[in-house]
Design an enzyme around this catalytic site. Structure first.
Site, mmCIF file in Angstrom:
data_model
loop_
_atom_site.group_PDB
_atom_site.id
_atom_site.type_symbol
_atom_site.label_atom_id
_atom_site.label_comp_id
_atom_site.label_asym_id
_atom_site.label_seq_id
_atom_site.Cartn_x
_atom_site.Cartn_y
_atom_site.Cartn_z
ATOM 1 N N ARG A 107 2.629 -2.166 -11.280
ATOM 2 C CA ARG A 107 3.375 -2.872 -10.228
ATOM 3 C C ARG A 107 4.833 -2.509 -10.433
ATOM 4 O O ARG A 107 5.407 -2.800 -11.482
ATOM 5 C CB ARG A 107 3.167 -4.385 -10.333
ATOM 6 C CG ARG A 107 4.174 -5.158 -9.492
ATOM 7 C CD ARG A 107 3.855 -6.630 -9.358
ATOM 8 N NE ARG A 107 2.698 -6.840 -8.520
ATOM 9 C CZ ARG A 107 2.364 -8.023 -7.998
ATOM 10 N NH1 ARG A 107 3.092 -9.101 -8.259
ATOM 11 N NH2 ARG A 107 1.297 -8.138 -7.246
ATOM 12 N N HIS A 134 0.634 -2.633 -0.857
ATOM 13 C CA HIS A 134 -0.146 -3.488 -1.768
ATOM 14 C C HIS A 134 -1.646 -3.337 -1.432
ATOM 15 O O HIS A 134 -2.268 -4.244 -0.886
ATOM 16 C CB HIS A 134 0.309 -4.936 -1.604
ATOM 17 C CG HIS A 134 -0.111 -5.859 -2.710
ATOM 18 N ND1 HIS A 134 -0.764 -5.433 -3.856
ATOM 19 C CD2 HIS A 134 0.023 -7.206 -2.843
ATOM 20 C CE1 HIS A 134 -0.992 -6.475 -4.640
ATOM 21 N NE2 HIS A 134 -0.540 -7.564 -4.046
ATOM 22 N N GLN A 137 -4.520 -5.891 -2.452
ATOM 23 C CA GLN A 137 -4.505 -7.112 -1.647
ATOM 24 C C GLN A 137 -5.273 -6.897 -0.341
ATOM 25 O O GLN A 137 -6.095 -7.737 0.048
ATOM 26 C CB GLN A 137 -3.052 -7.510 -1.337
ATOM 27 C CG GLN A 137 -2.943 -8.785 -0.544
ATOM 28 C CD GLN A 137 -3.455 -9.990 -1.335
ATOM 29 O OE1 GLN A 137 -3.034 -10.232 -2.443
ATOM 30 N NE2 GLN A 137 -4.386 -10.736 -0.751
ATOM 31 N N ASP A 225 3.116 -13.632 5.318
ATOM 32 C CA ASP A 225 3.512 -13.469 3.915
ATOM 33 C C ASP A 225 4.944 -13.994 3.799
ATOM 34 O O ASP A 225 5.601 -14.290 4.807
ATOM 35 C CB ASP A 225 3.412 -11.974 3.528
ATOM 36 C CG ASP A 225 3.688 -11.710 2.047
ATOM 37 O OD1 ASP A 225 3.692 -12.676 1.246
ATOM 38 O OD2 ASP A 225 3.922 -10.533 1.699
ATOM 39 N N CYS A 267 -1.473 -13.812 1.376
ATOM 40 C CA CYS A 267 -1.787 -13.187 0.077
ATOM 41 C C CYS A 267 -1.353 -14.065 -1.100
ATOM 42 O O CYS A 267 -1.824 -13.869 -2.214
ATOM 43 C CB CYS A 267 -1.150 -11.817 -0.012
ATOM 44 S SG CYS A 267 0.661 -11.870 0.017
ATOM 45 N N ARG A 295 -9.635 -11.100 -5.120
ATOM 46 C CA ARG A 295 -8.918 -10.059 -5.855
ATOM 47 C C ARG A 295 -9.730 -9.661 -7.093
ATOM 48 O O ARG A 295 -9.848 -8.476 -7.419
ATOM 49 C CB ARG A 295 -7.525 -10.553 -6.275
ATOM 50 C CG ARG A 295 -6.556 -10.830 -5.137
ATOM 51 C CD ARG A 295 -6.112 -9.562 -4.438
ATOM 52 N NE ARG A 295 -5.474 -8.644 -5.344
ATOM 53 C CZ ARG A 295 -4.195 -8.706 -5.719
ATOM 54 N NH1 ARG A 295 -3.390 -9.627 -5.212
ATOM 55 N NH2 ARG A 295 -3.693 -7.818 -6.556
HETATM 56 N N1 CP Z 1 -0.910 -11.638 -4.020
HETATM 57 C C1 CP Z 1 -0.432 -11.188 -5.179
HETATM 58 O O1 CP Z 1 -0.406 -9.995 -5.450
HETATM 59 O O2 CP Z 1 0.001 -12.159 -6.037
HETATM 60 P P1 CP Z 1 0.797 -11.927 -7.403
HETATM 61 O O3 CP Z 1 2.198 -11.526 -7.049
HETATM 62 O O4 CP Z 1 0.748 -13.288 -8.063
HETATM 63 O O5 CP Z 1 0.110 -10.876 -8.202
HETATM 64 N N1 NVA Z 2 5.502 -9.226 -0.042
HETATM 65 C C1 NVA Z 2 5.396 -9.903 -1.302
HETATM 66 C C2 NVA Z 2 3.977 -9.860 -1.791
HETATM 67 C C3 NVA Z 2 3.734 -10.598 -3.074
HETATM 68 C C4 NVA Z 2 2.306 -10.494 -3.524
HETATM 69 C C5 NVA Z 2 6.349 -9.277 -2.307
HETATM 70 O O1 NVA Z 2 6.411 -8.040 -2.385
HETATM 71 O O2 NVA Z 2 7.031 -10.014 -3.007
#
Ligand code: CP
Ligand code: NVA
Length: 310
Positions: A107, A134, A137, A225, A267, A295
């Site tokens: 990530r 992502h 997700q 989101d 998400c 997930r």
């Molecule tokens: N939806 C998601 O990826 O959550 P986290 O940021 O908690 O991993």
């Molecule tokens: N759009 C959000 C998703 C978190 C899972 C971010 O990137 O922070």
């Protein structure tokens, strides 16, 4: 090398199979779902490195648990723990990790970091979120829709608010799983045109509608989101965003205009009272916590695909 970087790069039949396998895992029709006591351990002897340059609850815990249920082991690292955070190149980090590790999940911020890591890695790399996308997700989201409503093909998916990274992967999923996609948000936050064009090229009906009441009436699935993604935290004025995005908040007034059988998804993490109100997130149409659970199941199927232990 089977990397899981973005949905547009993977054969759609493989993506469909991964979702089907995830549903079987969840329903207990796949032995690997039974957890630590099960004898079927396709990741036995394998070690997975998980690099997190941003916070995470769901991605980190669901991958960690899933890998252990499949018999593997994990090492969780932050970019700043590694020499990567102190000047060692991404390419050299990838070459070194490949000598010890069987798979890397990352990530990170720029998508170029993900691709540079993958290009220099001799083991599969999974995208655990970038500023741009992502995909894990979106796989869980497709799975969640299908387990509640059957095939997602030609269904009408509405995205409200910011055309962000999760929205981008949803557009890639629209192209690969053949669903139709409407974006409804302020023009300044439209999804990048490359994602809209990709979905269109793959046969998805893609529309942009500015009026949420018009947009919602036909939707089978309503998604939103956070208004401020993790990488934007320091450079967005929340007041400006609130003013721009307030008309796209998913609240019960808006949901009343949707079809009774339409689902709502987020998400998570949610900012209750901003992009979604609690009555919607906790309401009967919401499947947000099923998405979070899924997930775990879908990522076990992704891991098996990457490592060819089908
Ligand atoms: N939806 C998601 O990826 O959550 P986290 O940021 O908690 O991993
Ligand atoms: N759009 C959000 C998703 C978190 C899972 C971010 O990137 O922070």
């Amino acid at each position: 090398m089977k990397h899981f970087l973005n949905l547009n790069e993977i054969d759609s039949n493989d993506l469909i199979h991964i979702v089907e396998q995830a549903i079987n895992i969840k329903n207990g029709q796949d032995k690997s779902s039974k957890g630590a006591l099960d004898s079927n351990k396709p990741l036995d002897g394998k070690v997975v490195a998980m690099i997190f340059d941003k916070p995470s609850t769901r991605t980190r815990v669901s991958f960690d648990v899933g890998i252990k249920q499949l018999g593997g082991q994990t090492i969780v690292l932050s970019g700043s723990d590694l020499q990567l955070g102190h000047g060692e190149s991404i390419a050299d980090t990838a070459r070194v990790l490949s000598r010890y590790i069987d798979l890397i999940i990352i990530r990170t911020f720029d998508e170029s970091t993900l691709y540079e890591l993958a290009q220099n890695s001799n083991v599969p790399v999974i995208n655990g979120l970038t500023n741009a996308t992502h995909p894990c997700q979106s796989m869980a989201d497709v799975m969640t829709f299908q387990e509640h409503r059957g095939s997602i093909k030609r269904k009408q998916i509405l995205w409200l608010g910011d055309g962000n990274n999760v929205c981008a992967s949803t557009l890639q999923a629209a192209g690969q799983f053949n669903f139709d996609f409407t974006f409804c948000g302020p023009e300044t936050l439209d999804p990048n045109h490359s994602y809209l064009d990709y979905a269109k090229r793959k046969g998805s009906n893609v529309t942009i509608v500015r009026d949420p009441i018009k947009a919602i009436s036909n939707a089978d699935l309503i998604m939103t989101d956070t208004w401020v993604s993790m990488h934007e935290k320091n450079n967005q004025s929340s007041k400006t965003l609130d003013n721009q995005l307030k008309p796209y908040q998913v609240n019960s007034e808006l949901m009343k205009q949707s079809k009774k059988e339409a689902l709502f998804m987020h998400c998570l993490p949610a900012h209750r009272g901003q992009e979604v109100t609690s009555d919607v997130l906790d309401g009967v149409q919401s499947k947000a916590f099923d998405q979070a659970e899924n997930r775990l199941h879908v990522q076990k199927a992704i891991l098996r695909w990457c490592l060819d232990v089908l």
